[in-house]
Design a protein around this motif. Structure first.
Motif, short mmCIF file in Angstrom:
data_model
loop_
_atom_site.label_atom_id
_atom_site.label_comp_id
_atom_site.label_asym_id
_atom_site.label_seq_id
_atom_site.Cartn_x
_atom_site.Cartn_y
_atom_site.Cartn_z
N THR A 188 -6.03 5.28 -14.48
CA THR A 188 -5.67 5.98 -13.25
C THR A 188 -6.62 5.57 -12.14
O THR A 188 -7.82 5.39 -12.37
CB THR A 188 -5.74 7.51 -13.43
N ILE A 189 -6.06 5.40 -10.94
CA ILE A 189 -6.85 5.08 -9.75
C ILE A 189 -6.62 6.20 -8.75
O ILE A 189 -5.49 6.42 -8.30
CB ILE A 189 -6.44 3.72 -9.15
N SER A 190 -7.69 6.92 -8.43
CA SER A 190 -7.58 8.10 -7.58
C SER A 190 -8.36 7.89 -6.29
O SER A 190 -9.55 7.56 -6.32
CB SER A 190 -8.12 9.34 -8.31
N GLY A 191 -7.68 8.07 -5.17
CA GLY A 191 -8.32 7.92 -3.86
C GLY A 191 -7.26 7.86 -2.78
O GLY A 191 -6.09 7.61 -3.04
N GLN A 240 1.34 8.47 -9.08
CA GLN A 240 1.19 9.64 -9.95
C GLN A 240 2.11 10.75 -9.46
O GLN A 240 2.28 10.96 -8.26
CB GLN A 240 -0.26 10.11 -9.97
N ALA A 258 -4.28 5.04 -2.44
CA ALA A 258 -4.42 4.07 -3.54
C ALA A 258 -3.09 3.39 -3.86
O ALA A 258 -3.01 2.17 -3.96
CB ALA A 258 -4.98 4.76 -4.78
N ARG A 266 -0.45 8.72 -2.53
CA ARG A 266 -0.72 9.26 -3.87
C ARG A 266 -1.74 8.43 -4.63
O ARG A 266 -1.98 7.26 -4.32
CB ARG A 266 0.57 9.32 -4.68
N ASP A 267 -2.31 9.06 -5.67
CA ASP A 267 -3.06 8.30 -6.67
C ASP A 267 -2.06 7.49 -7.47
O ASP A 267 -0.84 7.69 -7.35
CB ASP A 267 -3.82 9.26 -7.59
N CYS A 268 -2.54 6.57 -8.28
CA CYS A 268 -1.59 5.74 -9.02
C CYS A 268 -2.07 5.49 -10.45
O CYS A 268 -3.24 5.72 -10.79
CB CYS A 268 -1.35 4.41 -8.31
N TRP A 304 -12.66 4.36 -4.65
CA TRP A 304 -11.73 5.14 -5.46
C TRP A 304 -12.30 5.38 -6.86
O TRP A 304 -13.17 4.67 -7.32
CB TRP A 304 -10.39 4.42 -5.60
N LYS A 305 -11.77 6.40 -7.52
CA LYS A 305 -12.18 6.70 -8.90
C LYS A 305 -11.25 5.98 -9.86
O LYS A 305 -10.03 6.03 -9.72
CB LYS A 305 -12.13 8.21 -9.13
N ALA A 360 -11.02 -1.08 -7.13
CA ALA A 360 -11.01 0.37 -6.92
C ALA A 360 -12.39 0.87 -6.51
O ALA A 360 -12.53 1.64 -5.55
CB ALA A 360 -10.53 1.08 -8.19
#
Length: 416
Positions: free
Chosen positions: A223-226, A266, A229, A167-169, A202-203, A197
């Motif tokens: 938020t860290i999206s990838g 997330q 993550a 998941r993203d976090c 990652w975003k 990140a």
């Protein structure tokens, strides 16, 4: 950790070494508890990766395979039921997708085992011609090697794992003891994860920042999206302690301060359903340094989850609607993490014994600026380039060691 490895036997540790080579970072700075030299990473040959798994692991794996086959059949029935509600269908379909790759491996292994039984029959059948028996014997050896490789792949897929790893976090950093110096270090830590990140592709998006008087961060979240993550960052939760001379210190004396870090997976609406009657939503005027819409409109939002008492306040955006959306995202993540931790404590205490609970009250790492070193207290690793760590360059020294230890614990848990 050694106690758990003894419980599952030397074969389990050997299996781990074949399944996952140790990274160069972890090998370069082994924890004090690892007395045995670590090999450098290399490509493992087919012969090495296809060695027979210990008999006790194969027996446990066979039991797990049967349970997964039964569960997959049950979920398939649920999906095909016309009376299933959208929520039931979504949950069943989601779980079935998670089992899909494991089921493919199980089917492939079952098929290979049937092929092996047929070849064994040909080899032992005295009525068959000699050439036929020799050809069957050669094919049998090849099939057995493929079976071993499939067993290894299936074994790794069956190891206990955190379903939230992919998941993203959400990252939350809060200044702790140390006053303004703690807020400055909180800003440094928040930016360290932002750089890490970006290094991983990652975003990184800021959710909310509450600045201190010296322009440090009292609190900051993002938020860290990838891919993966949360799985990489989940062990970063805890107390990060810093030892350095504050910018406000005239005598050059070293101060000790601390910040609290929380990394939450997330959650979406399927994972956490929020009922309107469980929420109290308050709006108020934003505080801060001023600017358009700041202190002039009721754009800040505070949401209280009444059953748990969890409170989330966001004022970063000018729009009340956007702040509410951000607050709901953070609230879902916190409630999802509460449930994950409850289930985790019910199922196993192994991770909390070996790596730590990830609780914010637990000191996990010390950043000593005068000596230029960073020490992770859970695995006993010290890295002597603090600048690189703060730039997000060498965090993997600690992260890889923690993930390796988690996998060793997973093998011990599987065997037990």
């Amino acid at each position: 950790m050694q106690h758990h490895l003894r419980r599952c036997g030397g074969g389990a540790l050997a299996a781990l070494r074949r399944l996952r080579p140790i990274s160069s970072a972890a090998a370069a700075s082994p924890p004090a508890i690892w007395r045995r030299p670590c090999p450098l990473p290399r490509v493992y040959s087919t012969a090495e990766t296809s060695q027979q798994l210990p008999a006790n692991l194969v027996g446990v794996m066979e039991q797990r395979m049967k349970l997964i086959e039964q569960r997959s059949a049950y979920l398939q029935q649920q999906i095909n039921q016309p009376a299933a509600s959208p929520e039931e269908y979504s949950r069943a379909n989601k779980e079935l997708r998670k089992l899909e790759s494991t089921m493919e491996l199980i089917k492939e292994l079952r098929s290979k085992q049937e092929e092996i039984e047929g070849l064994k029959s040909l080899v032992t059948n005295a009525c068959e011609e000699k050439d036929m028996r020799e050809m069957a014997a050669e094919e049998l050896l090849e099939a057995v090697e493929v079976e071993k490789q499939l067993q290894h792949g299936l074994f790794r897929s069956l190891l206990p794992k955190d379903e939230a790893d992919e998941r993203d976090c959400i990252l939350e950093v809060r200044a702790g003891t140390g006053g303004e110096e703690a807020s400055l270090f909180a800003m440094d830590v928040f930016r360290m994860y932002e750089k890490y990140a970006h290094k991983n592709g990652w975003k990184f998006d800021v959710i909310d920042i509450m600045e201190s008087a010296v322009k440090g961060y009292k609190e900051a979240s993002g938020t860290i999206s990838g891919p993966g993550a949360f799985g990489k960052l989940k062990f970063e939760s805890g107390i990060h302690r810093v030892q350095r001379v504050p910018v406000t210190e005239k005598s050059g004396r070293v101060h000790t301060s601390a910040v609290s870090v929380a990394v939450l997976p997330q959650a979406d609406e399927v994972d956490v359903q929020l009922r309107n009657e469980d929420l109290r939503i308050d709006t108020y005027r934003s505080g801060g340094a001023g600017g358009q819409s700041v202190n002039t409109t009721d754009s800040a939002v505070r949401i209280t989850h009444i059953p748990t008492g969890t409170v989330v306040a966001i004022q970063d955006e000018r729009s009340q609607h956007m702040n509410k959306a951000k607050a709901l995202k953070v609230l879902r993540a916190r409630l999802y993490e509460i449930e994950r931790q409850r289930l985790h404590m019910d199922r196993s205490k192994l991770r909390s014994e070996q790596i730590g609970s990830g609780d914010r009250s637990e000191r996990i790492r010390t950043y000593n600026f005068p000596q230029g070193r960073v020490t992770d207290h859970r695995v006993g690793i010290t890295h002597h380039s603090i600048t690189d760590v703060m730039e997000g360059e060498n965090l993997d020294v600690f992260i890889d060691a923690l993930l390796l230890q988690e996998e060793m614990d997973a093998i011990a848990s599987f065997a037990a």
